[in-house]
Design an enzyme around this catalytic site. Structure first.
Site, PDB file in Angstrom:
ATOM      1  N   GLY A 254       0.900  -1.288  -0.053  1.00 41.61           N
ATOM      2  CA  GLY A 254       0.029  -0.157   0.131  1.00 41.61           C
ATOM      3  C   GLY A 254       0.794   1.155  -0.217  1.00 41.61           C
ATOM      4  N   PRO A 296       4.375  -5.136  -2.410  1.00 43.06           N
ATOM      5  CA  PRO A 296       4.254  -4.159  -3.172  1.00 43.06           C
ATOM      6  C   PRO A 296       3.993  -3.992  -4.471  1.00 43.06           C
ATOM      7  CG  PRO A 296       6.426  -4.421  -3.094  1.00 43.06           C
ATOM      8  CD  PRO A 296       6.025  -5.635  -2.461  1.00 43.06           C
ATOM      9  N   CYS A 364     -17.124   8.389 -25.094  1.00 44.11           N
ATOM     10  CA  CYS A 364     -18.562   8.809 -24.971  1.00 44.11           C
ATOM     11  C   CYS A 364     -18.859   8.974 -23.456  1.00 44.11           C
ATOM     12  CB  CYS A 364     -19.468   8.069 -25.958  1.00 44.11           C
ATOM     13  SG  CYS A 364     -20.885   8.949 -26.074  1.00 44.11           S
TER      14      CYS A 364
HETATM   15  N1  LLP Z   1      -1.890  -6.969  -1.880  1.00 49.04           N
HETATM   16  C1  LLP Z   1      -2.785  -7.076  -2.133  1.00 49.04           C
HETATM   17  C2  LLP Z   1      -3.758  -8.062  -1.575  1.00 49.04           C
HETATM   18  C3  LLP Z   1      -3.844  -5.933  -2.724  1.00 49.04           C
HETATM   19  O1  LLP Z   1      -5.281  -6.122  -2.774  1.00 49.04           O
HETATM   20  C4  LLP Z   1      -3.043  -4.903  -3.487  1.00 49.04           C
HETATM   21  C5  LLP Z   1      -3.723  -4.108  -4.016  1.00 49.04           C
HETATM   22  C6  LLP Z   1      -1.764  -5.121  -3.345  1.00 49.04           C
HETATM   23  C7  LLP Z   1      -1.075  -5.914  -2.531  1.00 49.04           C
HETATM   24  C8  LLP Z   1      -0.850  -4.014  -3.810  1.00 49.04           C
HETATM   25  O2  LLP Z   1      -0.871  -2.639  -3.166  1.00 49.04           O
HETATM   26  P1  LLP Z   1      -0.045  -1.342  -3.750  1.00 49.04           P
HETATM   27  O3  LLP Z   1       1.260  -1.672  -3.184  1.00 49.04           O
HETATM   28  O4  LLP Z   1      -0.278  -1.586  -5.315  1.00 49.04           O
HETATM   29  O5  LLP Z   1      -0.586  -0.206  -3.164  1.00 49.04           O
HETATM   30  N2  LLP Z   1      -6.501   0.237  -8.708  1.00 49.04           N
HETATM   31  C9  LLP Z   1      -6.281   1.062  -7.639  1.00 49.04           C
HETATM   32  C10 LLP Z   1      -5.314   0.522  -6.664  1.00 49.04           C
HETATM   33  C11 LLP Z   1      -6.226  -0.884  -6.142  1.00 49.04           C
HETATM   34  C12 LLP Z   1      -5.308  -1.854  -5.313  1.00 49.04           C
HETATM   35  C13 LLP Z   1      -5.822  -3.038  -5.012  1.00 49.04           C
HETATM   36  N3  LLP Z   1      -5.070  -3.889  -4.298  1.00 49.04           N
HETATM   37  C14 LLP Z   1      -5.438   2.501  -8.356  1.00 49.04           C
HETATM   38  O6  LLP Z   1      -5.446   2.577  -9.434  1.00 49.04           O
HETATM   39  O7  LLP Z   1      -5.008   3.151  -7.321  1.00 49.04           O
END
Ligand code: LLP
Length: 445
Positions: A254, A296, A364
């Site tokens: 996150g 990540p 659109c």
């Molecule tokens: N692990 C799990 C279980 C997750 O659900 C996610 C992201 C991650 C790891 C990776 O998280 P990150 O390091 O990328 O923050 N489409 C959205 C983000 C959705 C994230 C969903 N889960 C956007 O464009 O901001």
């Protein structure tokens, strides 16, 4: 381009850098040593361009901050095979969220022992795939636990599992990407964790080997991470007390990135500072040596990639609308999360702003706005626009909406470029469609 984003400038070579690894040379935006104007001319637009070196650097910076931990790259952020392969070669594992992502991660050469199959609603087919390939599964409900146990038993296998825990922590991010709040669909409540592990201990075909959570994405404040780590380590103590040998503790990810100049994102070292002391103190106190796992996605790929898009038309109306050839079919983040992507006029990147422009796509829908009221040099038809920080949840969330084939992806390295995904054509819109034969034979009225 505004001066605030210029880090280094030498008037002799007329070269400066923008947001880290992107450079401007003689007014053109360069990525990974490649001229974006030339790339757009040779490969066409829209075009995603990824700087290979930057992906590697980001991965190394992240893993370097967590010595001894396993880094499972979140394939959903950017699941292109070349990127998965590159990360496999860097030693990454993978967090996969579907059979498709699992298939791709294995194809890329990520070892099954370093893959965690996450998901709140897996099909039996997907669970069977997990059993057959020998990956670990993050179980999201007791219902899923029983299904998985049955499927593994049928195959006479034992699957290593973790439970996805909902720790009820506010990540202070966009509500659509907050995943660890009490009301979220993910994970089992902390109050049911002991019961879940007891149940797993009794069942055949599954071996409780880890514990997992993920509280959200694009988190810019460190305190939710520390709160999450504390809550998780409380649960670890309870689970260890049941006699469960925890091989791994997966604290998700996150970590946010600075999309705007105002955002001050923590670094991987800052994140390590927020969670490692808690992790170390509690594991040492319990006399256990589980592996720390982190997942990540965004941090590894977000700033590595730009989306190049060509101006089709400029219209002076209530605003200066710049109509480009990419829309939310290719980059949905602004429409879906009101997210901000920095914009550069790639062929006139050193020119002074001449006005405010709103960059809109060809879809659109009124919501098809990629960037609002940006200070840019004078924009005319044919100009090239670059949307920065488009590497995470960019192409991976693209669609063919409005009958638009998806664009190509290119990887650049030290000035040279390779296509890593071909541009789709109209044939791809038809690829899996069939007209019922009775309609072919029917007469038009
Ligand atoms: N692990 C799990 C279980 C997750 O659900 C996610 C992201 C991650 C790891 C990776 O998280 P990150 O390091 O990328 O923050 N489409 C959205 C983000 C959705 C994230 C969903 N889960 C956007 O464009 O901001």
């Amino acid at each position: 381009m505004t001066e605030d984003h210029i880090n280094k400038k030498t008037s002799l070579t007329r070269m400066f850098t923008i947001k880290g690894h992107l450079e401007v040379r003689d007014n053109h935006l360069f990525i990974g040593g490649a001229d974006t104007v030339e790339l757009a001319d040779t490969c066409g637009t829209p075009l995603y361009v990824t700087n290979e070196e930057r992906v590697r650097e980001n991965f190394r910076r992240f893993s370097g901050a967590f010595p001894g931990a396993d880094i499972y790259y979140a394939a959903k952020a950017n699941g292109s095979l070349a990127i998965l392969r590159m990360l496999a070669l860097e030693g990454a594992g993978a967090d996969v969220f579907s059979g498709g992502e699992l298939y791709m991660a294995l194809l890329a050469g990520i070892p099954p022992s370093k893959i965690l199959f996450n998901g709140n609603s897996k099909t039996d087919e997907e669970l069977r795939m997990a059993v057959n390939t020998g990956v670990k599964v993050s179980v999201d409900s007791l219902d899923e636990l029983h299904t998985l146990s049955g499927l593994a038993e049928e195959k006479e296998r034992v699957v290593d599992i973790a439970f996805r825990v909902n720790p009820d922590v506010s990540p202070k991010t966009h509500p659509k990407i907050s995943t660890g709040l009490r009301g979220s669909k993910f994970g089992i409540p902390a109050s049911e964790v002991v019961h879940a592990y007891r149940e797993a201990q009794e069942l055949p075909g599954v071996r409780p080997a880890g514990i997992h959570c993920h509280i959200g994405s694009q988190i810019l404040d460190l305190s939710p991470f520390t709160e999450m780590a504390r809550k998780m380590m409380e649960l670890v103590e309870l689970v260890a007390g049941l006699g469960v040998k925890l091989d791994f503790i997966d604290l998700g990810s996150g970590l946010g990135v600075p999309y705007t100049k105002k955002e001050n994102a923590p670094t991987p070292s800052d994140l390590a500072g927020a969670i490692l002391p808690v992790f170390r103190e509690r594991t040492e106190g319990l006399g256990i040596k589980p592996k720390l796992v982190l997942e990540p996605g965004r941090y590894i790929v977000a700033d590595t990639t730009i989306l190049l898009t060509r101006v089709n038309t400029v219209k002076r109306s209530s605003k200066n609308f710049v109509g480009v050839d990419a829309g939310f079919n290719l980059l949905i983040r602004p429409a879906m999360y009101e997210s901000y992507h920095f914009v550069v006029a790639a062929g006139k990147a050193g020119d002074k702003p001449a006005g405010k422009y709103t960059i809109v796509g060809p879809i659109c829908e009124t919501g098809d706005v990629l960037a609002e009221d940006r200070d840019l040099p004078e924009i005319v038809k044919g100009d090239l626009i670059a949307l920065l920080d488009a590497g995470a949840y960019g192409f991976s969330m693209s669609s063919q909406y409005n009958g638009r084939p998806r664009c190509a992806e290119v990887m650049v390295n030290n000035g040279s470029s390779e296509v890593i995904r071909k541009r789709e054509g109209y044939d791809d819109l038809l690829a899996n469609q069939r007209i019922p034969v009775r309609m072919l034979a029917a007469q038009e009225r």
